[in-house]
Design a protein around this motif. Structure first.
Motif, short mmCIF file in Angstrom:
data_model
loop_
_atom_site.label_atom_id
_atom_site.label_comp_id
_atom_site.label_asym_id
_atom_site.label_seq_id
_atom_site.Cartn_x
_atom_site.Cartn_y
_atom_site.Cartn_z
N ASP A 67 -16.26 -2.91 -5.38
CA ASP A 67 -15.96 -2.59 -5.53
C ASP A 67 -14.86 -2.02 -4.46
N THR A 68 -15.31 -1.75 -3.18
CA THR A 68 -14.80 -1.38 -2.33
C THR A 68 -13.64 -2.28 -1.83
N ALA A 69 -13.82 -3.71 -1.95
CA ALA A 69 -12.49 -4.29 -1.37
C ALA A 69 -11.65 -4.70 -2.86
N ASN A 70 -11.69 -3.93 -3.99
CA ASN A 70 -11.04 -4.63 -5.13
C ASN A 70 -10.37 -2.99 -4.57
N ALA A 71 -10.87 -1.80 -4.61
CA ALA A 71 -9.88 -1.19 -4.48
C ALA A 71 -8.47 -1.08 -3.74
N VAL A 72 -9.53 -0.88 -1.85
CA VAL A 72 -8.49 -1.47 -0.78
C VAL A 72 -7.25 -2.38 -0.88
N LYS A 73 -7.63 -3.32 -2.37
CA LYS A 73 -6.79 -4.65 -2.24
C LYS A 73 -5.41 -4.36 -3.27
N GLU A 74 -5.70 -3.34 -4.08
CA GLU A 74 -4.70 -2.76 -4.75
C GLU A 74 -4.23 -1.63 -4.24
N LYS A 75 -4.66 -0.75 -3.43
CA LYS A 75 -3.85 -0.45 -2.83
C LYS A 75 -2.70 -0.85 -1.57
N PHE A 76 -3.19 -2.25 -0.98
CA PHE A 76 -2.51 -2.93 -0.28
C PHE A 76 -1.24 -3.31 -1.56
N GLY A 77 -2.15 -4.10 -2.47
CA GLY A 77 -1.00 -4.53 -3.86
C GLY A 77 0.71 -3.61 -3.69
N LYS A 78 -0.17 -2.30 -3.88
CA LYS A 78 0.93 -1.70 -4.31
C LYS A 78 1.95 -1.23 -3.25
N LYS A 79 1.63 -1.11 -1.77
CA LYS A 79 2.31 -0.62 -1.00
C LYS A 79 3.33 -2.19 -0.60
N LEU A 80 2.11 -2.98 -0.66
CA LEU A 80 3.53 -4.53 -0.57
C LEU A 80 4.87 -4.66 -1.69
N TYR A 81 4.39 -4.44 -2.96
CA TYR A 81 5.07 -4.31 -4.10
C TYR A 81 6.29 -3.45 -3.46
N GLU A 82 5.67 -2.40 -3.42
CA GLU A 82 7.07 -1.12 -3.08
C GLU A 82 7.72 -1.72 -1.45
N SER A 83 7.21 -2.42 -0.75
CA SER A 83 8.23 -2.66 0.07
C SER A 83 9.03 -3.89 -0.06
N LEU A 84 8.49 -5.10 -0.91
CA LEU A 84 9.55 -5.97 -1.22
C LEU A 84 10.41 -5.29 -2.53
N LEU A 85 10.04 -4.54 -2.76
CA LEU A 85 11.02 -4.16 -3.89
C LEU A 85 12.20 -3.44 -3.16
N VAL A 86 12.41 -2.99 -1.98
CA VAL A 86 13.41 -2.36 -1.32
C VAL A 86 14.39 -3.43 -0.29
N GLY A 87 13.91 -4.52 -0.68
CA GLY A 87 14.09 -5.20 0.31
C GLY A 87 13.57 -5.60 2.25
N ASN A 88 12.69 -4.66 2.21
CA ASN A 88 11.75 -4.78 3.75
C ASN A 88 10.61 -6.03 3.21
N LEU A 89 10.21 -6.64 4.45
CA LEU A 89 9.17 -7.26 4.58
C LEU A 89 8.56 -5.70 5.70
N PRO A 90 7.05 -6.53 4.68
CA PRO A 90 6.13 -5.26 5.83
C PRO A 90 5.69 -4.78 6.50
N ASP A 91 4.97 -4.18 7.20
CA ASP A 91 5.51 -3.85 8.17
C ASP A 91 3.09 -3.90 7.94
N MET A 92 3.09 -4.93 8.89
CA MET A 92 1.24 -5.38 8.36
C MET A 92 0.11 -4.16 9.31
N ASN A 93 0.97 -3.02 9.81
CA ASN A 93 -0.04 -2.53 10.65
C ASN A 93 -0.31 -0.82 10.19
#
Length: 389
Positions: A302-328
């Motif tokens: 459950d913890t891994a899925n929760a973190v993965k979901e937040k990570f995926g949402k931030k990744l999506y929003e970063s790509l949506l505006v044309g930026n490579l994500p800052d992994m930090n």
């Protein structure tokens, strides 16, 4: 055909067996004819001189089933327009009385009796005697009487001697039958499986993969905190059946596992073996550590899925505006806190349990006693892990 039986209250069900060939099946309900038990027992004594005590429920069911089968076959033969060719194949002492009655009533039935393991042989092996070296020396009537199975032994022996053809499933059992049942089998029909290859092999491969994934998930939870082995390099073995420690080979299996554990360790093997013992025994509840392990596994998932979901949402929003994500910046302090808390829950001081349930006879249980003697405690050094269920 079923009308004469049902008229007397016998419950008969007809259908098809859902296996290859879809053979016709007749089911006879022994419980529905319990009212006939005393009368049939009397007939059994008068015709065969075999008495069955009132307290042996299993033997009582064998009497009911035997008379029902003989009754059914008699009606089938009598009502067939042309003289039918009937072969009755009876397995083990529980079904053997039907064969005996077919011969006693002179029914037009060719009979086969197959014993998979002699009844007395099972009891003698369980008694820790030098069985195979003394087969020809046993006083069978005395041995069966002392074990209070004389009536069962009589039913089995009667079936063996009344059968037109006696078969066993191995040459070892053939030797048992010759000395304990006093009749040498006519032939051996070895145990085996239908290894016919099906066209839809991918379906079985998918089922295998699903089952293996479920086993791996159980292992992840059961061995939490000590999961220091690669599941992709792990072999799973199972032994299952009646809890007869010697008869079913659990003693030899455990000794082999101990030797295998030593060989894998001294050779520095990366392979791990997880062996499961699945046998019915007296327990009072699940082992708390086993339940906790599955709860910890689910919490991590459950913890891994929760973190993965937040990570995926931030990744999506970063790509949506044309930026490579800052992994930090993809994971924040809250994410790390969640993961650290989940990792802390996996800390464990004790070794994973060797049994999923609390055994009532823990101190004298044959499997657990042997595990203690050979030292298979699921430690980190062990390349062979065990799990009793």
């Amino acid at each position: 055909m079923g009308a004469p039986l049902t008229r007397f209250g016998v419950q008969v069900h007809f259908g098809r067996w859902l296996i290859e060939g879809s053979p016709a099946v007749v089911l006879l309900d022994v419980g529905a004819t319990a009212w006939s038990l005393d009368r049939w027992k009397s007939e059994l004594w008068e015709s065969c001189a075999i008495g069955v005590p009132w307290y042996d429920r299993e033997a009582n069911d064998a009497v009911l089933f035997g008379f029902l089968v003989a009754w059914f076959l008699g009606e089938f033969a009598a009502q067939s327009e042309d003289r039918p060719f009937i072969v009755g194949h009876f397995h083990e002492w529980l079904a053997g009385l039907g064969l005996v009655l077919c011969r006693a009533r002179r029914l037009p039935v060719a009979t086969i009796f197959t014993t998979h393991a002699t009844l007395l042989g099972r009891y003698l092996c369980a008694g820790s005697v030098d069985f195979y070296n003394n087969l020809q020396n046993f006083d069978v009537d005395k041995e069966a009487g002392e074990r209070q199975i004389y009536h069962r032994y009589c039913l089995e022996r009667a079936a063996a001697h009344c059968a037109h053809v006696l078969t066993t499933v191995s040459h070892v059992t053939a030797g048992e039958a010759e000395h304990l049942l006093k009749r040498k089998p006519d032939l051996v029909t070895p145990n085996g499986l239908n290894v016919r290859k099906f066209s839809a092999m991918h379906e079985f491969q998918n089922l295998h993969a699903q089952s293996k994934a479920r086993v791996q998930e159980f292992v992840r939870g059961h061995f939490y905190g000590h999961l220091d082995f690669d599941l992709d390099k792990t072999l799973f073995f199972f032994i299952a059946g009646r809890y007869e420690f010697s008869n079913k080979g659990a003693d030899i299996f455990l000794e082999a596992l101990a030797r295998l554990n030593y060989l894998l360790r001294v050779n520095g093997s990366e392979t791990t073996v997880v062996a499961f013992f699945i046998m019915p025994a007296r327990t009072n509840n699940f082992n708390v550590e086993s339940l906790k392990g599955q709860a910890v596994r689910k919490q991590l998932w459950d913890t891994a899925n929760a973190v993965k979901e937040k990570f995926g949402k931030k990744l999506y929003e970063s790509l949506l505006v044309g930026n490579l994500p800052d992994m930090n910046k993809m994971l924040d302090r809250e994410d790390f806190t969640m993961m650290k808390r989940a990792i802390f829950a996996t800390q464990r001081q004790s070794f994973p349990p060797v049994c999923t349930h609390n055994m009532l006879d823990d101190a004298t249980d044959p499997i657990l006693t042997t595990i203690r003697r050979i030292g298979l405690f699921n430690s980190g050094n062990d390349r062979v892990k065990v799990g009793g269920h």
